[in-house]
Structures are given as C-alpha cells and as structure tokens.
Scaffold this active site. Structure first.
Site, short mmCIF file in Angstrom:
data_model
loop_
_atom_site.label_atom_id
_atom_site.label_comp_id
_atom_site.label_asym_id
_atom_site.label_seq_id
_atom_site.Cartn_x
_atom_site.Cartn_y
_atom_site.Cartn_z
N PHE A 173 -51.57 23.92 4.26
CA PHE A 173 -52.90 22.76 4.31
C PHE A 173 -53.55 22.91 2.52
CE2 PHE A 173 -53.83 26.39 7.24
CZ PHE A 173 -52.70 26.38 8.04
N GLY A 200 -45.18 25.23 8.85
CA GLY A 200 -45.49 25.38 10.16
C GLY A 200 -46.27 24.16 10.87
N LYS A 231 -43.73 18.15 20.55
CA LYS A 231 -44.32 19.96 20.39
C LYS A 231 -45.15 20.21 19.53
CE LYS A 231 -41.65 23.20 22.84
NZ LYS A 231 -40.92 24.58 23.04
N GLY A 235 -46.71 10.62 8.98
CA GLY A 235 -46.80 12.22 8.73
C GLY A 235 -47.52 12.38 9.08
N GLU A 258 -52.78 15.52 8.19
CA GLU A 258 -54.33 15.65 7.83
C GLU A 258 -54.87 14.82 9.37
OE1 GLU A 258 -53.84 16.08 4.09
OE2 GLU A 258 -51.69 16.09 4.37
#
Ligand SMILES: Cc1cc2nc3c(=O)[nH]c(=O)nc-3n(C[C@H](O)[C@H](O)[C@H](O)COP(=O)(O)OP(=O)(O)OC[C@H]3O[C@@H](n4cnc5c(N)ncnc54)[C@H](O)[C@@H]3O)c2cc1C
Ligand code: FES
Ligand code: FES
Lengths: 765, 329, 173
Positions: A270, A497, A661, A729, A732
């Site tokens: 993160f 992750g 997924k 991406g 965020e």
C-alpha cells in the site's frame, strides 16, 4: 462486453491511435487468451497452505535477531547512550549505535535520482542528532528475539531536547510552496477564480481536514541480511527491489550488482513497503557483526520508523451559475511534510482533471514538521483530495437543488480542463449511469433524514473516484522459451497481493500463444531484468510494455534461429504473429512453425530474449486517468451516532479489466481501506511530543469483518486505446472517493456535514 | 520481557505459596493482558504462577446463584446455558469484548484484573502516574477520548476496560479471594479503587491475593437484561460507553427493581447506584430513565477529548432501559 | 518441553519468554502462522489448541506443553487442499496472503463453535439451541481476524460455501 466485441473494438481503436497496435492485441488467433477471465491466483496454493516464505521467514544458519530502540524526543541530540547493561545481557552479540555503526553515505531520497529509493535523506545512525520522535537510535543483536528485545529495554539513553516543530498549526505559519508536486506544477491558474467565485450566483467555500494514516499492512516490516564478502543479500518485504538495491549500494559504497534484493512475497504494501531505515540498519548490523541478521519491526516500530499518509487542511470553493456549470473551481491547502523527504500529498490533483470550469485555481503548500517522513499511501493525494472536492460538490448540488449525479454530468469536460490535452479514454458519465441504475440511486430522497429503520437513519451518498494512469520509465523483461514449449517471463517486479504475477502470466500466455499453465512469471528479485517500483498503480502498464517489447525481440530471435528450412523462412518479425505455441505468417496463415519445432531443429534447449520498455510517451500526449463512482448507503444510529455502511457499489472506468477475479479484489480492497479512512483511521500525533500515541492494531482501528458489507463492483471495461493492453492499473482508484461517498451518505441520513475525517460517532451526537 | 520463572499451580494454596516465594510474582491467566504488558516492559514480574489449572467449573445452584471458577474461560462462561438463560447481560457483555480467540484464552480472574488501555499508560515515553507514581499524567491534556468522565482524579483518568465486569457489577457479584492471610469475600464493585492521588494502586487486593471464584447471587429478574456497547468500529474495539442493565417492571408499569452499570466511563466498572435508587418505584418510561441518567451523570467531568461521553452515556442508559421496558427508544 | 504439533510429538528447549507463535515460527520452522502485531490485535497468529482458536502471539509457549496444536501447515498436504483452502482460492479470499493462515484456522474453529451452539454478540436469541451461520454471525465471529488487503467479502463467501452446504446448494439451484 463479449471477448469478440472487445477484440474488434480494440483493433479499431488501435488503428486510430498513435501507439503501437501490438499494445492492444496479443496473439492473433487467441485474441486475448485468458485475459479478462477470472483466473485464480497462481501463488494461491502456496499462500493458503502457509508455505510462502515471507521476508522474516527465510531459514538461515547462524542467524542473529535484532531489536531497535527508538528516540523519545522529536528534535535534539542523544546526550548519553549507555550500552553496558545491554551488552552484558545473555545472548547479546552487539549493540550498534551512531558511534560504531558502519560509515554510510547519505541516503539518496526518492526523486533525487532515477533509482533513488530512500524515503528520507537523513543520515541513518551516523550521528547523535534526532530528527523525529521514534527515530531508531540503537540496534541490539542477540541469539534470540527474546534476548534482543530484553536487552533493548536495558539501554540507558538520555537526550538533550531542542525546540521542535510538532504542531501542524505552528508549522503552517512557515508553510512553503514546493517547486513541483511530484512531476506536476504546484499551481495552476486559469482566469481569476477568486473574482469569479465572488461574483458567482451560487457559491460554497469550505475547509476540510484529514488526519494521519498508517498503511498497517498486516505483515510487519522485516528484513534479513547476509553478507558474503562485499556482496549483500537482502531478503526484504519490498515494493521496489531495484531502487532498494541501488540506494543501499550507494550508501555502502558498492556497485548495484553487489546488493541482491529478494522479495518474492510481500504481506501487503500500500506504499509502505519501500526503503526505510530498518533495511539499512539490518545490512549495517550484519556487516558489523559478520553474521546474518533478521530485523522484524514491532507493530509499534512500524509506526515509529515507517511513515504514513500525512495530515492535510484543504479549502474547496465552488462558484456556480444557475445551470450548475462552474464559474470558479478552487482547491488549495497544506499538508504536513518534512525538509528531508519528497511527498507533498498531491490532494489537488483530482481538481485538475475532473470538472469543467470557467476559471480554475489549484495550488498546494507543505508545512515542515519534525516527524517521521510521510509517504505515499494507497491513492496518495487523490484519496484525501477527493474527500474534500467530492464533499464540496455534494454541498453545491444541494445549494443548486440538483441531483449530485446530474451536477457531475453537467460538469463533464470535453478535454482535460487544466492541461487542455485530449482524454485517452473517459467514460465517467457512463459509469455514473450504470452504477446509479444498479444501486437504485433513484430511491434516494434529496431531503436528509427521510428514511429510518428503528433507531437507524438511512442515507445514500455518491462521489467520483479518480486516479492517474502512470507508467514508470525503465524496466525490461526477458522471456525464455524452452524446447518443451514453456515460457519463463522475468522482470524484477512485485506481487503484494494485487494479482500482478497472475495477470502477467495471463498476458504473456496470450501474447505468446501458449496455454496459461505453460507460462511462469518470475519477479521480486534483482537478479532478474530490472523492474519498476510497484507504486502509482503503474506496474500493470510498465510490465506489459516490457513484455510486449521482449516478445518482439524474441520473435526476431526465433526467426533468426528458424533459418531457411523453416516454413517461415524469409519473413520479418512484423510479418508474423504468435499463435498456437509458435509463429505464423500474418498474410499466409498456413505458414506456421511451433516454438518446439524451431528449437528442436536448432538443437537448442531454450532461447531467450530481453528488451527494455520504451519511455512512457503516451502520457505526454494524452490526459490519462482512471475513473469511477462510489455509491454508499449508510445507517446512522440516532441514539449513539454509530455509522454502519450497509451497502456499497463501485462503478469503475479503468480500461480493459485483465482478470475479473483479482480486479474485483483490488477494487474492493481499496474501497475497504476507504471505509477505514472515512470512519475510523487516525494515527494520533501528540503535538506536545511529536509522538504517535496509538502505535497498535488495537488502538489504530482498521475495518474488521463486521464493518464491511457485501460490496459490489462493476466496470465499463472499455479499453483505453492509448494504454498497453487497453488497461490501467487499479490498485489505488478503489480508495478514492470513498471518504466523500460515506460523508455524503451520512449527510443524507442525518443532515450533518462532517468535514473532518474520520467520521466518528462523537461528531454526530 | 525481563526473565522470569514459571510454575503451574493446580490449587489455590499452591498458587499462593509459589507467589509468596518471589517478591514480584504475578498470577498468569490466559496471558492476553499480562504477556502484552510484559512485552511493553510495563509489567516486569520475576515469577509467573500459572493459575489456569485452578477451577474451571461453573456451578449453577438450585437457589439460582452461580459459582464460577476463576480459571473459567470467557467463552465458556458466555456460552453456559444457565448464564444465557438467567443472566443474559453477562453473556452479552463477555461476547461484546475482544475477539473469539481472546475470549478462548482469557480467564474470569484475568479479565477482572486486566489493566487500563490508556494510551499514555502504554507508552513508556509518556508521563503516567499509574506507571510511575508522581510522574504526572499526559492523558489529561492529550488524547483522552477513551478516558473516564466519572470517578477520575487530576492524577488519573484511565478507564477499566472490561466489558464482563460491567455485567458483574450490575449483578452484584461477589469475589472469593484467597491469600496468605486466609480467604475472604468482597463485592466486585468494591474491588477496584478510584484513583484519587494513588492511581498506581488499582484494587484493594492484598499482595498475592488470588481470585478463586466469582459468585452471582440469584436475581430472577435478570432474565430480562441486556448489555449495550458503543465503540468506534462494529466489533473488536473497547467500549466508549457501555451499559449493563436488568429491569423488573410491575404490572402497573412501575419499576419494581433495576440494575444498571456502566463501562468505558470510569476507572472501575461503574454501578449506577444513584440512577437505580431514583428508578425504583418510578414509572418505566423513557422520561424517567432519562432523568435517572441525568442524575447519574450529574458529576461527570469531561476532558478535552471525551466530553461527548456524558451525553452519550445518558442516551445509552435511556435507550437500554427503554428497550428492556419493552418500548422503543 | 513437549508439544503435539500437527499430530507430531515435538520436543523443544527454549527461553521461557518465547510465545507459542515464536516457538512455531523461529524454533520449529513452521512459519505458516503469521505475526501481524504481537499484540493480540490482528489474528494473523491464530492457531488451534485442542481444536480451539487462540492468538499464539499472546500465549506463552510454556503454558501449552503437552497440548495438541494445529497450524495451517497441518490443514492439508501440498496438492490436496482442505475444502476451505480451495474455497479461498475459488473466491479470492486473500490478496497478499499474509492474514490467510489465521483466517483459515480461525474459520475452522469458528464453525466448530457455532455447531456447539456458542453464541456471539449478534446472536438474537441466546436461548436458542442452534445458531445458523448468517452473514452477521459469520462476520462478527471472524472479526478477530483483520485483513488489510480487504479480502473480507471473498473470505466470507469461502467460509459460507464450506460450512453452510445448504446455503450454497440453494444458491446453486
Ligand atoms: C486486542 C485486544 C482487544 C481486547 N478487547 C477487549 C474488549 O473489547 N473488552 C474487554 O473486556 N476486554 C478486551 N480485551 C482484554 C481481555 O479481555 C483481557 O486481556 C482478558 O480478559 C484478560 O484475561 P487473561 O486470563 O488473559 O488475563 P492475564 O493476562 O493472564 O492476567 C491479567 C491480570 O490478572 C491477574 N490474574 C489473572 N488471574 C488471576 C487470579 N485468578 N487471581 C488474581 N489475579 C489474577 C494477572 O496477574 C494479571 O495481572 C482485549 C484484549 C486485547 C489484546
Ligand atoms: S500477531 Fe497475534 S494477534 Fe496479531
Ligand atoms: S490478504 Fe493481505 S492482509 Fe489479508
């Protein structure tokens, strides 16, 4: 959208675009292979089996365990540091402090050089100066963790305190305007926004405050360091292995190749798992002891020695005409920062790109404090910036007696409102429409407090989510094809992750025309071709482009190897495409040879090719952003003020979705962290001491199972014709807009506007 | 953690002897509080006497009382049929605390003697009169959202964090104690001291005195009882304010008897004696409950960050009793 | 000192200060159980002792001698996953995977608690003999296991599918 439609659409889009066509297509026959499909994570079985070894779990002979002492003042110097008792405690190998630590150069702070990765430019345990409350001042090494922890408590340290800037209010007196905000100009002015605001028919002018946050990945930061001569191996939990390697090499006076960073599994990042002092101290202590060292920060240590999101005060002022269009859009404010880092919390970025306005004024300042360097945390800038902007829009909609969605529709710009560039792709209005229909937005009453179930007041809120498309410069990928038709795709990138490893295996399989189970994506190790940092939601684009380039290089190598006896003889790389485990002539589909056949004839076990990613020129030409809409329903208890999120829907527009997924999980994960931001997260910084007072997962609240409803996510799925694979991406964007959606829902339930996060119950009593 | 010796006791006598042999011995229950504090070096015992081998029995007697061994696990107590049936507020209070895992470890004795979660108590860089008598209190002007509004002193505003104890206070539980000087019984509500100018002395226990059991006297009307907890997230957080209550309303709508205790507001589980006294014989109406709540909180004092608890406590009391009375708040 | 870890008898010599979690991770090489806080506040260290879930970070190992301890490593053999593990894969019940071993162990014991009729803070009727695995019951009971990646929905789906066969059969129909 069906796969076929999508393929047709992207081919069409690509033909109109100025980016390489191969960015949008993969293998010819099998247009996208499994891309987009809900493929299960490739590292999943290892992780559910507890068999993935994280940074603190690498078994090593002769390992010593480290424990860290942290300063208890915010500024000043160490007056005395008595290590006698600690050194003579059982099992202690050594105590390292500024007097005996190996001499290190200053850390190259992020943005000071392309591979600079340090989060602060302060010297690391080189002198007696203290710069923040919680600064590491000594490291104890012992044979066991228990012995090291105990010995730290035996250190006798006294300080001479100096006046410190530890009040945000006081720091703001000396706020400064940084030269740039990341790579963007600090201020943008279009027309005279203040004058336009003053003359506007409808106006609001409001202040918002957001507190400090901590990433609090569940895996504690840990590093294990082993020296062999002048070569360092660092097992790290990292989202920037190459930058870590380069930066540590600089500090220790080594070559980058001498610092091997290994980080195959990261227990959540993160933004927090970059290069902090603990990795440097681990390497230094290992060098001093001549033994391998493992350092795992305690949870308190994570709060003391790893920065989080900073606190902000923001002003949003909107001046509107009767039809809702904006005469003035103003977003300004200040964030706490330090003189030794480079993270201004870009909260004014959303206001630069989201809405059309006649006049615009955005600018932001920083106020330097004596505190741990603040850093990037999921949706840096945008997460707290959208809180202010999107709450203000909700207030304006009310003033105009317009539905908040209708207001946003009227503010939809044709081109980027500040840069004037064309949007590469923007389907925000569609995301609003589809989301509103799905969520049942029409059931919302415009009047607050209209719905009730017993003690609970119900309300709905909405907010725009947005995050820029970034692609990092640099990075290269290598593809090794083996004679049995398997591909090993290598790039020193990161899987924390997000699903990167799985998605890029899907991508490479589609691109090479191979079945998914014949492709392995290798990452997380500086022995591989260099990757880029996992930040700014940029990895997907950065890796994809490198793999596209490597496939091109591999095709050329294969054709060379195929030679004159191949059915492909005489064709150039541009005249063939990958397909069905081999190469095929585009114009004459019957001319085909499998990889196995090419390698077999040449009597080769394998062939590999590596290529660098071209620089990210697409962002120079276009305004490239992801968009979304956060719909929230809350229940607010009229007796106690407790807020419960009862329903949540995120409707996104982020280009093509590569794995339904893992993408769903990314969106939901961002939204859930956004619920934390909205309702509970607050790293309590005591302005008398400069110390964070709740360095604990018991007292720093993050959402638990019970706080999280079933969240729905949906997406437009429309590919961005200017982005590799048509994809953005999505790490965020999920957190952006959530704070505002919750706050707006709370208003709709109660009639109370909360402009300071987190929205705790006392603010609603 | 500083080094310590470890011994396991199967009975109270052995435990007391073992503890008596080491100057800074501590009894060890599930360890969920003690081990955490030892890691923070706030507790530095030289010996641990494991008392989880003591009685884990829950004895529901014919007279309606219940005797609970001190080593009974929180989960076992909350799940016990007799407790669920006759003292639901106790089940509910326990289940509102911590997590499933912690409740499986935590013992009744340890829960009662767990220490405060005040942020400044936990940080050895801060001033805390409880940790270092006379040092001063950084919570007073600091982050005191979780701190006390009732029973606090200038020296200390730390709260007792237990949920279970709030129910035990309401139920008038008796503690069975054993020590070097023999056994005795005290009321739970007498166990914890208010801080005054000695916040480091938290209970009236004598050195190494052991809790051997908790006794709940029969209270038939507690079958109609509940526990309401208000906190900063939906689960797994300490109480900002909580209330344990039982209500006995006569057919004519007057209150025959009532039990009320508060959590999260005071240095000890706070039995609302004042409110109870006002309510006995009063009509079971929201207005009466609110008046009693006002009286109970009349002496409440808010600090910089916790004044909201005064109104919150009044509302929670009123709503909880109203719900028990069968109405909607 | 002796322990029965994943069905195997093991002997270990260690410092009395060692937690059960560090015993497993640092002494027995069983790093499947994770350390997320060492404060009892995250549940990543959840293991089963005699079938019941506890936070191994706050457990002194010495207290658990001769007890049967089960960790994630004991749930399955590589290649033959426990149904709950398979369901976690299917429903994407994790992202980074760090909280996952704790979630798995916790869920298994949670299901056992439920079938024994142990109530929770959201159980409406404390007198009920059996308690159904509702969405609220499940989330409340699993709230001792934090997931910062926010895989909560997937975790809930995986647990529901595994431990409430009727419900998943209904959904399939
Ligand atoms: C993350 C977290 C969240 C929590 N949330 C809550 C919550 O929401 N609500 C809540 O109520 N609690 C909460 N708790 C606290 C928890 O309930 C206590 O830690 C637990 O009840 C203590 O019991 P134990 O047996 O583990 O005590 P221990 O830690 O073993 O002991 C605690 C103290 O009691 C003493 N002691 C133990 N047994 C005896 C005895 N028989 N006689 C005399 N002295 C004895 C010990 O010497 C020690 O001083 C939380 C704890 C954690 C870690
Ligand atoms: S590591 Fe044990 S609860 Fe977090
Ligand atoms: S999967 Fe990362 S913390 Fe849960």
């Amino acid at each position: 959208m069906s796969g076929q439609m999508e393929a047709r659409q992207s081919a069409m889009l690509a033909s109109m675009s100025d980016v390489p066509e191969r960015w949008l297509t993969t293998s010819a026959r099998d247009k996208h292979g499994t891309l987009g499909a809900p493929v299960t994570r490739m590292d999943g079985a290892l992780k559910v089996g507890g068999r993935a070894r994280f940074a603190a779990e690498v078994p090593l002979d002769g390992l010593t365990y480290a424990a860290v002492a942290f300063s208890t003042i915010a500024k000043g110097r160490i007056a005395a540091l008595d290590t006698t008792a600690a050194e003579s405690a059982p099992g202690v190998v050594l105590v390292m402090d500024y007097r005996n630590a190996p001499r290190l150069k200053l850390p190259p702070v992020m943005f000071s050089a392309p591979k600079a990765g340090a989060q602060s430019s302060l010297p690391v345990m080189q002198d007696e100066q203290i710069h923040w409350n919680g600064q590491p001042v000594a490291v104890v090494l012992a044979e066991t963790q228990e012995q090291a922890d105990h010995a730290v408590s035996l250190l006798r340290i006294s300080y001479e305190a100096a006046p410190a800037v530890i009040s945000f209010g006081a720091a703001q007196q000396n706020a400064r305007t940084p030269e740039k905000i990341l790579r963007e100009p600090t201020s943008v002015a279009i027309g005279d926004a203040e004058a336009a605001l003053a003359g506007a028919a409808f106006k609001i002018d409001l202040n918002y405050r957001t507190p400090r946050h901590n990433h609090n990945a569940i895996e504690l930061h840990a590093a294990t360091a082993v020296w062999q001569g002048d070569r360092l191996t660092l097992h790290d939990a990292s989202q920037m292995v190459n930058m870590t390697s380069w930066t540590i090499a600089e500090m220790f006076g080594l070559k980058e190749a001498q610092v091997h960073v290994h980080s195959p599994y990261v227990g959540g990042g993160f933004g927090g798992k970059c290069l902090w002092t603990h990795q440097i101290l681990t390497a230094a202590a290992a060098r001093l002891a001549g033994r391998p060292v493992r350092l795992t920060l305690s949870r308190e240590g994570v709060f003391r020695a790893v920065g989080g999101r900073t606190t902000t005060e923001q002003r949003v002022a909107l001046g509107a005409k009767a039809d809702g269009t904006l005469a003035a859009l103003i977003h300004t404010g200040v964030a706490a920062m330090t003189t030794h880092n480079n993270c201004p919390e870009q909260f004014t970025f959303p206001a630069r790109h989201l809405y059309a306005a006649d006049t615009i004024k955005v600018t932001q300042q920083v106020a330097d404090m004596n505190m741990i360097a603040n850093t990037f945390m999921r949706g840096p800038g945008e997460s707290v910036g959208t809180f202010a902007l999107e709450c203000a829009l909700d207030e304006l909609a009310e003033a105009l007696q317009l539905d908040p969605i209708e207001l946003r529709r009227r503010l939809e710009p044709e081109k980027d409102p500040t840069s004037g560039k064309a949007f590469s792709a923007r389907h925000l209005v569609e995301a609003y429409q589809r989301g509103a229909a799905r969520f049942g937005w029409e059931k919302r009453s415009a009047k607050p407090g209209a719905r009730r179930e017993g003690e609970w007041l119900l309300g709905m809120g909405v907010a725009t989510a947005t995050y820029p498309y970034y692609r990092q410069p640099g990075g290269a990928a290598r593809i090794r094809l083996t004679a049995d038709g398997r591909a090993f795709v290598q790039m020193a990138s990161h899987e924390m992750g997000m699903g990167t490893a799985t998605v890029q295996a899907q991508h490479a399989a589609a691109r090479l025309g191979l079945p998914l189970d014949h492709v392995v994506f290798e990452y997380g190790d500086t022995d591989l071709p260099p990757g880029t940092l996992a930040g700014g939601s940029s990895q997907t684009a950065s890796i994809s482009v490198a793999i596209i380039a490597a496939t091109q290089a591999l095709t050329e190598e294969l054709l060379r190897l195929a030679g004159n006896e191949s059915p492909l003889a005489g064709l150039s790389a541009d005249e063939v495409e990958t397909s069905d485990g081999g190469l095929r002539a585009i114009a004459e589909p019957d001319r085909f040879e499998s990889y196995a056949s090419i390698l077999g004839r040449a009597k080769r076990d394998d062939i590999s090719a590596m290529a660098e990613a071209p620089p990210p020129s697409e962002v120079q030409t276009y305004s490239m952003h992801s968009y979304g809409v956060q719909f929230c329903e809350v229940k607010v208890n009229e007796v106690t003020g407790e807020v419960r999120v009862s329903r949540f829907l995120g409707s996104f527009d982020c280009g093509r979705i590569l794995n339904a997924k893992t993408a769903t999980s990314q969106f939901k994960g961002g939204i859930i962290m956004g619920l934390g931001l909205a309702l509970m997260e607050d790293a309590l910084f005591d302005e008398r001491s400069g110390r964070i007072m709740n360095p604990s997962l018991a007292e720093y609240h993050v959402p638990v199972h019970m706080d999280v409803p079933e969240i729905e996510v949906m997406w437009t799925g429309i590919p961005d014709p200017k982005a590799p694979l048509g994809a953005h991406g999505i790490g965020e964007i999920g957190i952006t807009g959530v704070g505002a959606a919750v706050a707006n829902a709370v208003y709709n339930a109660t009639g109370r506007r909360i402009r300071e996060l987190p929205i705790t119950l006392d603010k609603l009593l | 953690m500083t080094p310590f010796t470890y011994a396991r006791a199967q009975d109270a006598q052995t435990a007391i002897q073992l503890a008596g042999a080491a100057p800074a011995a501590r009894y060890l229950g599930g360890g969920t509080n003690l081990v955490d504090l030892m890691r923070e070096t706030i507790e530095t015992p030289d010996a641990l006497v494991d008392v989880t081998g003591l009685s884990q029995a829950i004895e529901a007697r014919d007279d309606g009382s219940i005797l609970i061994g001190a080593a009974v696990k929180n989960t076992a107590l909350a799940a016990h049929r007799a407790v669920r049936q006759h003292f639901p507020l106790l089940s509910r209070a326990i289940l509102a605390g911590a997590s499933g895992q912690i409740r499986n470890m935590a013992t009744v004795g340890g829960n009662i003697l767990q220490r405060t979660r005040c942020l400044y108590f936990y940080d050895d860089a801060a001033r805390c009169n409880k940790r270092s008598p006379g040092a001063g209190c950084d919570a007073r002007e600091g982050f005191n959202r979780m701190n006390a509004i009732l029973g606090a002193s200038d020296a200390c505003s730390a709260t007792h964090p237990s949920d279970m104890c709030v129910a035990l206070a309401a139920l008038d539980a008796t503690l069975h104690l054993a020590g070097a000087e023999g056994t005795r019984r005290i009321k739970l509500v007498e166990l914890h001291r208010l801080p005054d100018d000695q916040p480091d002395i938290e209970t009236i226990l004598r050195p190494h005195e052991l809790i051997t059991a908790v006794e709940l006297p029969a209270l038939p009307f507690a079958a109609r009882s509940t526990y309401r907890k208000v906190r900063d997230r939906a689960s797994y957080a300490f109480a900002l304010v909580s209330a344990a209550a039982a209500l006995d309303v006569a057919a004519d709508g007057t209150i025959r008897d009532v039990r009320l205790a508060l959590g999260g507001v005071a240095p000890k589980p706070w039995r609302a004696f004042k409110a109870e006294a006002m309510l006995r014989g009063a009509p079971a109406t929201a207005a009466a409950f609110r008046t009693a709540a006002e009286a109970e909180l009349a002496e409440a004092v808010g600090l910089s960050g916790n004044s909201f608890k005064i109104e919150l406590a009044k509302r929670v009391i009123t709503a909880t009793l109203t719900e028990l009375a069968g109405g909607v708040a | 000192m002796r322990f029965i870890v994943n069905g195997q008898h093991v002997e270990a010599v260690f410092d009395l200060r060692t937690s059960l979690l560090d015993l497993l991770r640092d002494h027995l090489g069983l790093s499947g159980s994770k350390k997320g806080c060492n404060q009892g506040a995250c549940g990543a260290c959840t293991v089963l002792v005699d079938g019941e879930r506890i936070n191994a970070c706050l457990a002194l190992a010495v207290q658990y001698q001769d007890r049967a301890i089960n960790t994630v490593e004991g749930l399955s053999e590589p290649g033959a996953l426990h149904p709950l593990q398979s369901a976690f894969l299917e429903h994407d019940g994790f992202q980074c995977g760090y909280c996952t071993p704790g979630q798995l162990c916790s869920a298994i014991a949670m299901a056992a608690e439920l079938s024994r009729g142990v109530p929770s803070a959201v159980t409406v009727d404390l007198a009920a003999e059996t308690i159904a695995l509702s969405h609220d019951e499940l989330r409340e009971r699993m709230s001792g296991n934090l997931c910062r990646c926010g895989a909560y929905n997937g975790i809930v789906e995986a647990i529901t599918e595994t431990f409430s066969p009727q419900k998943s059969a209904q959904e399939a129909a």
